[in-house]
Structures are given as C-alpha cells and as structure tokens.
Write a protein that holds these residues in place. Sequence first.
Motif, PDB file in Angstrom:
ATOM      1  N   LEU A 109      -2.540  -0.695  -1.193  1.00  0.00           N
ATOM      2  CA  LEU A 109      -2.369   0.733  -1.433  1.00  0.00           C
ATOM      3  C   LEU A 109      -3.707   1.464  -1.400  1.00  0.00           C
ATOM      4  CD1 LEU A 109       0.191   0.379  -4.358  1.00  0.00           C
ATOM      5  CD2 LEU A 109       0.712   0.905  -1.970  1.00  0.00           C
ATOM      6  N   MET A 110      -4.751   0.829  -1.948  1.00  0.00           N
ATOM      7  CA  MET A 110      -6.070   1.464  -2.040  1.00  0.00           C
ATOM      8  C   MET A 110      -6.779   1.498  -0.675  1.00  0.00           C
ATOM      9  SD  MET A 110      -7.034  -0.607  -5.506  1.00  0.00           S
ATOM     10  CE  MET A 110      -8.751  -0.183  -5.783  1.00  0.00           C
ATOM     11  N   TYR A 111      -6.717   0.377   0.028  1.00  0.00           N
ATOM     12  CA  TYR A 111      -7.423   0.231   1.314  1.00  0.00           C
ATOM     13  C   TYR A 111      -6.473  -0.352   2.360  1.00  0.00           C
ATOM     14  CZ  TYR A 111     -11.550   1.050  -1.529  1.00  0.00           C
ATOM     15  OH  TYR A 111     -12.465   1.622  -2.379  1.00  0.00           O
ATOM     16  N   PRO A 112      -5.499   0.464   2.818  1.00  0.00           N
ATOM     17  CA  PRO A 112      -4.444  -0.059   3.688  1.00  0.00           C
ATOM     18  C   PRO A 112      -4.952  -0.599   5.031  1.00  0.00           C
ATOM     19  CG  PRO A 112      -4.295   2.339   3.498  1.00  0.00           C
ATOM     20  CD  PRO A 112      -5.289   1.887   2.488  1.00  0.00           C
ATOM     21  N   GLU A 113      -6.121  -0.167   5.464  1.00  0.00           N
ATOM     22  CA  GLU A 113      -6.646  -0.640   6.755  1.00  0.00           C
ATOM     23  C   GLU A 113      -7.034  -2.114   6.698  1.00  0.00           C
ATOM     24  OE1 GLU A 113      -7.916   1.900   5.016  1.00  0.00           O
ATOM     25  OE2 GLU A 113      -7.266   3.664   6.143  1.00  0.00           O
TER      26      GLU A 113
END
Length: 272
Positions: free
Chosen positions: A130-134
């Motif tokens: 959720l925080m860093y979807p990449e």
Amino acid sequence: MGSQIAVPVKETFFISHGSPMLSIDDSLPARHFLKCFKQKVFTQKPNSILVISGHWETSEPTVNCITGLNDTIYDFYGFPEQMYQLKYQAPGAPKLAKRVKELLKSSGFNRVHEDNNRGLDHGAWVPLMLMYPEADIPVCQLSVQTKRDGTHHFNIGKALAPLKEEGVLIVGSGSATHNLRALRDTAGVASWAMDFDNWLKESLVNGRYEDVNNYMTKAPCAKIAHPWPDHLYPLHVAMGAAGENAKAELIHHSWSNHALSYASYKFESQPK
C-alpha cells in the motif's frame, strides 16, 4: 546502499498492520492512510527499507539476505482466495542485511544470523504494498525475539540508528493492540483495548520511552492487550532507532473488530 547518494532519513515509523484484510478491504481507514503514505506522511524516497515485523520470531536477531526479488509469504489462513494471488516482489537488500548485521554485532549483539531464503511475511508486504506499490525499493526484514523484553528491542533500534544517515527507512510493523481471541464483529471498542491504546499514546507523545520499554509492568491491561509481545516489539525497535530525544507523533488511528487498534506512529529524531 549501493551507488545511490544517501539522503539522510530523520524519521522512523511504527505501523499497526492489523488484519491481513488490509490488503483488499477498502472499508478499513488504515488502508487509505497507507495508500497516501508517500504523498502525505513521508515524501522522501528512501534508498532501501528495513522492516521489523511481528510475524517473524527467532531466538536471536536474524535478517533476510536476499539477492534478487523477495518472495511473498502467505502466512495467514482462511482468508479470501484473491489475497493468495497478491504478490509484492520488491528487490532484496543484501548490502543492507550485511550492514544491519555489522551494526548489531558492533553494539554487543554477538549472535546475529542471515536467512538467505525467507521472503517477506504479511507484516511486511501488506503495508509496503500500500505504501510503495511500485515495489521498486529494496527491502530487508529483521526478526523479533519474543523471549526477550522491550529494552532488548529498543537497544536493537539504537544500534541501527546510523542506517538513517545512509538513507534507510526503518519501519516497525505490528499492532498497538493484538489479542486475536478477543476480536468480535461488533461495534464499539473493548474497554481494556482502549485503556492500553490510550496509555501507549500518552506515554509515546510525552517521551516516556522507558515506561514503554517496561510496558508489561507499567501499562493497564498489558497482558490482555498483548498476550504475546510479538506485535509490540517492532515499535520498540522503531523507537530506539529514532534516538534518545525523538519526538513521537500519532499519525493514524482507527479500530476494527472491537479490539484491534491501527494506531501508527512517527518518531522524529531531534538535533543533538
């Protein structure tokens, strides 16, 4: 880590990851908080991320030292099928793993281990997804020791504080309250959960870190709020890594299932 220029990181974080349903359930406020994390809470892109998850318990500190991509571990049972299709294939961070080991050993933690196979458990990948979807930031995970105390984990955090100067984001992932047997699908919040959660917030924002280290004797309802300490110890690591005079701030608060607090905190290092 690597050839990137390190921009120092001033904050560490404790995220209450609550239920694995956080990965798919849009009705959970904590899900929206984490999806806005890099826009609203921490806008700097770290060089790498160290996650201390309440879902990895070992007798001595252990880091996952992965070359290539981290595997996604589905360490939960009986949830909707779509959750077992989710993948978070962030690169491993072997240089960070070795640095963690080096810092701990130089601070008197004589036995620190590497695990070259273990990927990311849901305490790590669910919030990070959720925080860093990449999934483009290297991630290393560090275990907790449930037979040790809060001070042991605070001292682990203190030993790891230099990582912030190297551009590493340190995230403790656990839960402000964590008694799975007490969860109910009912409205309202259990009074003991509220009492512990309020005590934790007041202790943190007022800088009473020693009390938090000794929460089992200092906090109301400690044993019912945390029958097992695994989900609180990541907070001690994040708190220790922030430094002696760090300022704590409550950055998200919500409840689910009658007794599960999603209270999450930022610890900001203060200039010496």
